[in-house]
Motif scaffolding. Sequence first.
Motif, PDB file in Angstrom:
ATOM      1  N   UNK A 116       0.830  -1.208   0.000  1.00 22.13           N
ATOM      2  CA  UNK A 116       0.000   0.000   0.000  1.00 22.13           C
ATOM      3  C   UNK A 116       0.866   1.261   0.000  1.00 22.13           C
ATOM      4  N   UNK A 117       1.953   1.255   0.766  1.00 17.23           N
ATOM      5  CA  UNK A 117       2.873   2.396   0.800  1.00 17.23           C
ATOM      6  C   UNK A 117       3.532   2.592  -0.557  1.00 17.23           C
ATOM      7  N   UNK A 118       3.928   1.504  -1.209  1.00 18.14           N
ATOM      8  CA  UNK A 118       4.542   1.602  -2.533  1.00 18.14           C
ATOM      9  C   UNK A 118       3.550   2.133  -3.563  1.00 18.14           C
ATOM     10  N   UNK A 119       2.274   1.761  -3.414  1.00 17.60           N
ATOM     11  CA  UNK A 119       1.251   2.300  -4.313  1.00 17.60           C
ATOM     12  C   UNK A 119       1.075   3.804  -4.099  1.00 17.60           C
ATOM     13  N   UNK A 120       1.156   4.251  -2.846  1.00 17.23           N
ATOM     14  CA  UNK A 120       1.075   5.682  -2.551  1.00 17.23           C
ATOM     15  C   UNK A 120       2.256   6.430  -3.154  1.00 17.23           C
ATOM     16  N   UNK A 121       3.450   5.866  -3.024  1.00 19.04           N
ATOM     17  CA  UNK A 121       4.654   6.472  -3.613  1.00 19.04           C
ATOM     18  C   UNK A 121       4.506   6.579  -5.132  1.00 19.04           C
ATOM     19  N   UNK A 122       3.995   5.545  -5.752  1.00 22.21           N
ATOM     20  CA  UNK A 122       3.781   5.541  -7.207  1.00 22.21           C
ATOM     21  C   UNK A 122       2.743   6.589  -7.615  1.00 22.21           C
ATOM     22  N   UNK A 123       1.702   6.720  -6.809  1.00 24.46           N
ATOM     23  CA  UNK A 123       0.652   7.709  -7.089  1.00 24.46           C
ATOM     24  C   UNK A 123       1.208   9.131  -7.038  1.00 24.46           C
ATOM     25  N   UNK A 124       1.975   9.442  -5.985  1.00 30.96           N
ATOM     26  CA  UNK A 124       2.533  10.791  -5.853  1.00 30.96           C
ATOM     27  C   UNK A 124       3.515  11.085  -6.981  1.00 30.96           C
ATOM     28  N   UNK A 125       4.341  10.095  -7.357  1.00 31.75           N
ATOM     29  CA  UNK A 125       5.357  10.290  -8.392  1.00 31.75           C
ATOM     30  C   UNK A 125       4.729  10.601  -9.742  1.00 31.75           C
ATOM     31  N   UNK A 126       3.573   9.993 -10.052  1.00 25.38           N
ATOM     32  CA  UNK A 126       2.962  10.166 -11.373  1.00 25.38           C
ATOM     33  C   UNK A 126       1.920  11.277 -11.366  1.00 25.38           C
ATOM     34  N   UNK A 127       1.127  11.351 -10.306  1.00 21.97           N
ATOM     35  CA  UNK A 127       0.020  12.322 -10.285  1.00 21.97           C
ATOM     36  C   UNK A 127       0.422  13.685  -9.725  1.00 21.97           C
ATOM     37  N   UNK A 129       4.008  15.024  -9.683  1.00 22.33           N
ATOM     38  CA  UNK A 129       5.472  14.958  -9.836  1.00 22.33           C
ATOM     39  C   UNK A 129       6.191  16.196  -9.316  1.00 22.33           C
ATOM     40  N   UNK A 130       5.569  17.384  -9.408  1.00 20.28           N
ATOM     41  CA  UNK A 130       6.227  18.603  -8.964  1.00 20.28           C
ATOM     42  C   UNK A 130       6.339  18.682  -7.443  1.00 20.28           C
ATOM     43  N   UNK A 131       5.465  17.991  -6.752  1.00 17.27           N
ATOM     44  CA  UNK A 131       5.472  18.018  -5.286  1.00 17.27           C
ATOM     45  C   UNK A 131       6.075  16.740  -4.694  1.00 17.27           C
ATOM     46  N   UNK A 132       6.557  15.850  -5.557  1.00 16.63           N
ATOM     47  CA  UNK A 132       7.029  14.550  -5.089  1.00 16.63           C
ATOM     48  C   UNK A 132       8.163  14.687  -4.073  1.00 16.63           C
ATOM     49  N   UNK A 133       9.149  15.518  -4.402  1.00 17.69           N
ATOM     50  CA  UNK A 133      10.302  15.669  -3.499  1.00 17.69           C
ATOM     51  C   UNK A 133       9.924  16.332  -2.180  1.00 17.69           C
ATOM     52  N   UNK A 134       8.817  17.087  -2.170  1.00 21.16           N
ATOM     53  CA  UNK A 134       8.359  17.724  -0.937  1.00 21.16           C
ATOM     54  C   UNK A 134       7.554  16.756  -0.072  1.00 21.16           C
ATOM     55  N   UNK A 135       6.820  15.834  -0.720  1.00 18.62           N
ATOM     56  CA  UNK A 135       5.965  14.905   0.021  1.00 18.62           C
ATOM     57  C   UNK A 135       6.753  13.673   0.472  1.00 18.62           C
ATOM     58  N   UNK A 136       7.465  13.055  -0.469  1.00 24.09           N
ATOM     59  CA  UNK A 136       8.202  11.820  -0.168  1.00 24.09           C
ATOM     60  C   UNK A 136       9.653  12.175   0.148  1.00 24.09           C
ATOM     61  N   UNK A 137       9.886  12.646   1.352  1.00 22.46           N
ATOM     62  CA  UNK A 137      11.244  12.974   1.793  1.00 22.46           C
ATOM     63  C   UNK A 137      11.905  11.734   2.401  1.00 22.46           C
ATOM     64  N   UNK A 138      13.194  11.853   2.665  1.00 26.94           N
ATOM     65  CA  UNK A 138      13.929  10.713   3.222  1.00 26.94           C
ATOM     66  C   UNK A 138      13.365  10.290   4.563  1.00 26.94           C
ATOM     67  N   UNK A 139      13.093  11.281   5.437  1.00 28.05           N
ATOM     68  CA  UNK A 139      12.572  10.919   6.754  1.00 28.05           C
ATOM     69  C   UNK A 139      11.169  10.329   6.662  1.00 28.05           C
ATOM     70  N   UNK A 140      10.390  10.781   5.661  1.00 29.13           N
ATOM     71  CA  UNK A 140       9.060  10.211   5.443  1.00 29.13           C
ATOM     72  C   UNK A 140       9.172   8.749   5.003  1.00 29.13           C
TER      73      UNK A 140
END
Length: 308
Positions: A116-127, A129-140
């Motif tokens: 489920x987490x990997x699906x969320x990561x995939x969703x943010x990366x594709x849907x 993309x401009x906010x991906x680095x802000x949402x999926x940070x290393x600590x996240x």
Amino acid sequence: MEVQNQTEFSEFIILGFKNLQEIHFLLFSGFLIIYLFTMLRNTFIIIMAVVDQRLRTPMYFFLGNLSFLDICYTTTTIPQTLDLLLTERSSISYMSCVFQLYFFFSFVGIECLLLAVMAFDRYVAICNPLRYSLIIKRNVCLQLGAACWAGGFINSTIHTYFAFQLPFCGDNRLDAFYCDTAPLLKLSCGNISLNQRLLLTIGLFIAWSAPLCVLLSELCVLSTAIPLSSTEGRQKAFSTCSSYLTVVLLYYGSCIFTYLRPVPSQSSVNAKLIPLMYSILTPLLNPIIYTLRNKDVKKAWLSIMGKI
């Protein structure tokens, strides 16, 4: 974990291979090949994710976790299965059954959450993309990964503890290929209603909400990617999503079918065969599906082989 029990026997008899003596060698060869292929492929993914700089991204962090999980997953059951087939024994000690159930159930829960987490990561990366680095940070990434592992172990601790608090009145024959919850509950002569409520309650969160998140995220991915792609791009997006959903829904579907039904209604055939879908096939297919048509993985593999 302090386990209290009212039995006098010190082992369980595994009946999964009772009527398959004639094909023990064939089964042993098949399980061994599957185990070796699963170990090698997942180990290569972990090595590539650690060594190659291009793969040090959130997606490959989660994929590395999944690969390590699949190695642990198959190691929990297949070596013991190979031992039973090779020596033609049919018993497993009581404490070995406790530990096998605990770790196996832990890895089932972890994989449900991690997919489920990997699906969320995939969703943010594709849907997004401009906010991906802000949402999926290393600590996240670290927090999500730790939450998956902690959730799986907590879930398993609850089920294992209450399963081995039940009284077992003499019959120690498990109609399965390894120690699992449903076969153990069928052996108990006590009241298993609490165990079934726990399976249902926790299962509603892990085994129902997680696949729902995966399905919704993939629908969002398709709705975003297909209108912006060429005909070839649409075909590739649909092929990737369909292959991904096939494996994920196969895993969730078999888990739901096994653990979220009343124990007495489960036939011996289903109790033995359905768990093989998620305990053997899914770890075998995950490395193939997640690295299918992946140029970064191919480049990393060629780079590592070139250095060797």
